[in-house]
Design a protein around this motif. Sequence first.
Motif, PDB file in Angstrom:
ATOM      1  N   LYS A 152       0.943  -1.107  -0.150  1.00 37.38           N
ATOM      2  CA  LYS A 152      -0.061   0.045   0.014  1.00 37.38           C
ATOM      3  C   LYS A 152       0.819   1.008   0.079  1.00 37.38           C
ATOM      4  CE  LYS A 152      -3.738   2.279   0.434  1.00 37.38           C
ATOM      5  NZ  LYS A 152      -4.754   2.431  -0.629  1.00 37.38           N
ATOM      6  N   VAL A 153       2.054   1.352   0.730  1.00 37.00           N
ATOM      7  CA  VAL A 153       2.634   2.346   0.854  1.00 37.00           C
ATOM      8  C   VAL A 153       3.277   2.715  -0.632  1.00 37.00           C
ATOM      9  CG1 VAL A 153       5.050   3.392   1.678  1.00 37.00           C
ATOM     10  CG2 VAL A 153       3.525   2.142   3.123  1.00 37.00           C
ATOM     11  N   ARG A 154       3.894   1.503  -1.364  1.00 38.51           N
ATOM     12  CA  ARG A 154       4.475   1.601  -2.591  1.00 38.51           C
ATOM     13  C   ARG A 154       3.438   2.029  -3.524  1.00 38.51           C
ATOM     14  NH1 ARG A 154       4.234  -0.924  -6.697  1.00 38.51           N
ATOM     15  NH2 ARG A 154       3.014  -2.784  -6.049  1.00 38.51           N
ATOM     16  N   GLY A 155       2.476   1.665  -3.533  1.00 37.02           N
ATOM     17  CA  GLY A 155       1.301   2.033  -4.406  1.00 37.02           C
ATOM     18  C   GLY A 155       0.749   3.462  -4.191  1.00 37.02           C
ATOM     19  N   THR A 156       0.850   4.096  -3.073  1.00 36.00           N
ATOM     20  CA  THR A 156       0.500   5.513  -3.028  1.00 36.00           C
ATOM     21  C   THR A 156       1.636   6.273  -3.304  1.00 36.00           C
ATOM     22  OG1 THR A 156       1.040   5.561  -0.663  1.00 36.00           O
ATOM     23  CG2 THR A 156      -1.372   5.174  -0.926  1.00 36.00           C
ATOM     24  N   TYR A 157       2.922   5.863  -3.219  1.00 35.82           N
ATOM     25  CA  TYR A 157       4.122   6.514  -3.786  1.00 35.82           C
ATOM     26  C   TYR A 157       4.004   6.364  -5.086  1.00 35.82           C
ATOM     27  CZ  TYR A 157       8.682   7.736  -4.661  1.00 35.82           C
ATOM     28  OH  TYR A 157      10.054   8.215  -5.273  1.00 35.82           O
ATOM     29  N   VAL A 158       3.872   5.208  -5.792  1.00 31.03           N
ATOM     30  CA  VAL A 158       3.987   5.464  -7.168  1.00 31.03           C
ATOM     31  C   VAL A 158       2.841   5.795  -7.736  1.00 31.03           C
ATOM     32  CG1 VAL A 158       3.467   3.562  -9.142  1.00 31.03           C
ATOM     33  CG2 VAL A 158       4.972   2.977  -7.413  1.00 31.03           C
ATOM     34  N   ASP A 159       1.676   5.979  -7.313  1.00 35.14           N
ATOM     35  CA  ASP A 159       0.298   6.684  -7.975  1.00 35.14           C
ATOM     36  C   ASP A 159       0.306   8.082  -7.474  1.00 35.14           C
ATOM     37  OD1 ASP A 159      -0.335   4.143  -8.801  1.00 35.14           O
ATOM     38  OD2 ASP A 159      -1.815   3.850  -7.200  1.00 35.14           O
ATOM     39  N   ASN A 160       1.383   8.581  -6.805  1.00 37.61           N
ATOM     40  CA  ASN A 160       1.376  10.018  -6.506  1.00 37.61           C
ATOM     41  C   ASN A 160       0.167  10.490  -5.579  1.00 37.61           C
ATOM     42  OD1 ASN A 160       2.867  12.287  -6.138  1.00 37.61           O
ATOM     43  ND2 ASN A 160       2.104  12.996  -8.158  1.00 37.61           N
ATOM     44  N   TYR A 173       1.500   6.899   5.278  1.00 38.88           N
ATOM     45  CA  TYR A 173       1.510   5.559   5.288  1.00 38.88           C
ATOM     46  C   TYR A 173       2.451   4.777   5.723  1.00 38.88           C
ATOM     47  CZ  TYR A 173      -2.967   5.819   2.678  1.00 38.88           C
ATOM     48  OH  TYR A 173      -4.306   6.124   2.456  1.00 38.88           O
ATOM     49  N   ALA A 174       3.798   5.092   5.321  1.00 41.54           N
ATOM     50  CA  ALA A 174       5.126   4.730   5.437  1.00 41.54           C
ATOM     51  C   ALA A 174       5.335   4.742   7.033  1.00 41.54           C
ATOM     52  CB  ALA A 174       6.492   5.763   5.026  1.00 41.54           C
ATOM     53  N   VAL A 175       4.968   5.764   7.776  1.00 44.11           N
ATOM     54  CA  VAL A 175       5.015   5.939   9.221  1.00 44.11           C
ATOM     55  C   VAL A 175       4.277   4.954   9.940  1.00 44.11           C
ATOM     56  CG1 VAL A 175       4.609   7.344  11.239  1.00 44.11           C
ATOM     57  CG2 VAL A 175       5.667   8.470   9.257  1.00 44.11           C
ATOM     58  N   ALA A 176       3.099   4.767   9.304  1.00 42.21           N
ATOM     59  CA  ALA A 176       2.240   3.522   9.591  1.00 42.21           C
ATOM     60  C   ALA A 176       2.847   2.066   9.521  1.00 42.21           C
ATOM     61  CB  ALA A 176       0.661   3.717   9.039  1.00 42.21           C
ATOM     62  N   TRP A 177       3.398   1.885   8.355  1.00 40.44           N
ATOM     63  CA  TRP A 177       3.997   0.675   8.043  1.00 40.44           C
ATOM     64  C   TRP A 177       5.062   0.630   9.316  1.00 40.44           C
ATOM     65  CZ3 TRP A 177       9.107   0.069   6.214  1.00 40.44           C
ATOM     66  CH2 TRP A 177       9.534  -1.259   5.683  1.00 40.44           C
TER      67      TRP A 177
END
Length: 180
Positions: free
Chosen positions: A119-127, A141-145
Amino acid sequence: MNDAAAPTRPRVGVMDRMINSIEWLAAMFVGIVALNIFLAVVLRKFFNTSIPDSYDFGRMLLGILIFWGIAATSYRGGHITVDLVWTAAGPRMKRWIDVFATLVLLFVVAVQTAMLFDKVRGTYVDNVLTYDMNIPTWPFYAVAWLGDVSAVVLIAIRTYRLIFHPELLEETKPEMKADE
């Protein structure tokens, strides 16, 4: 001076410092969420204005709080449990049940951590951006991860201590709660 009269402090190791740091971070996130809510209410009620992206920040901070809360409760074993079988078991069986349950929890949270990283990667890639100020959401999302990663680390420490050093766990047993 007599050394025997000096109080002895328990030795705090690397694992204990890590546990305490993660619990303090979880507590700080509770404060941040409360401050965000308080400021939003005060600004709306008395000044007829709002914090830009207050809803987005609140939503993402709540997610952070949940995952760091999972980390904080996972080590202490202070979460809600149903332990009818555990209560009826003898000391040796209780330990095996605790080890098995902690291993299952470790597996589940590790899989959850892997999925949350996606999910973190997806939100990063999808901007993906916030609504008002167009701030990227992936750092939240990264802090939650990282909270979920911390949960995996703490559950692994708990598992290690359950197997090799059960005396190092500070647990409140149900029998002790009933006596209070």
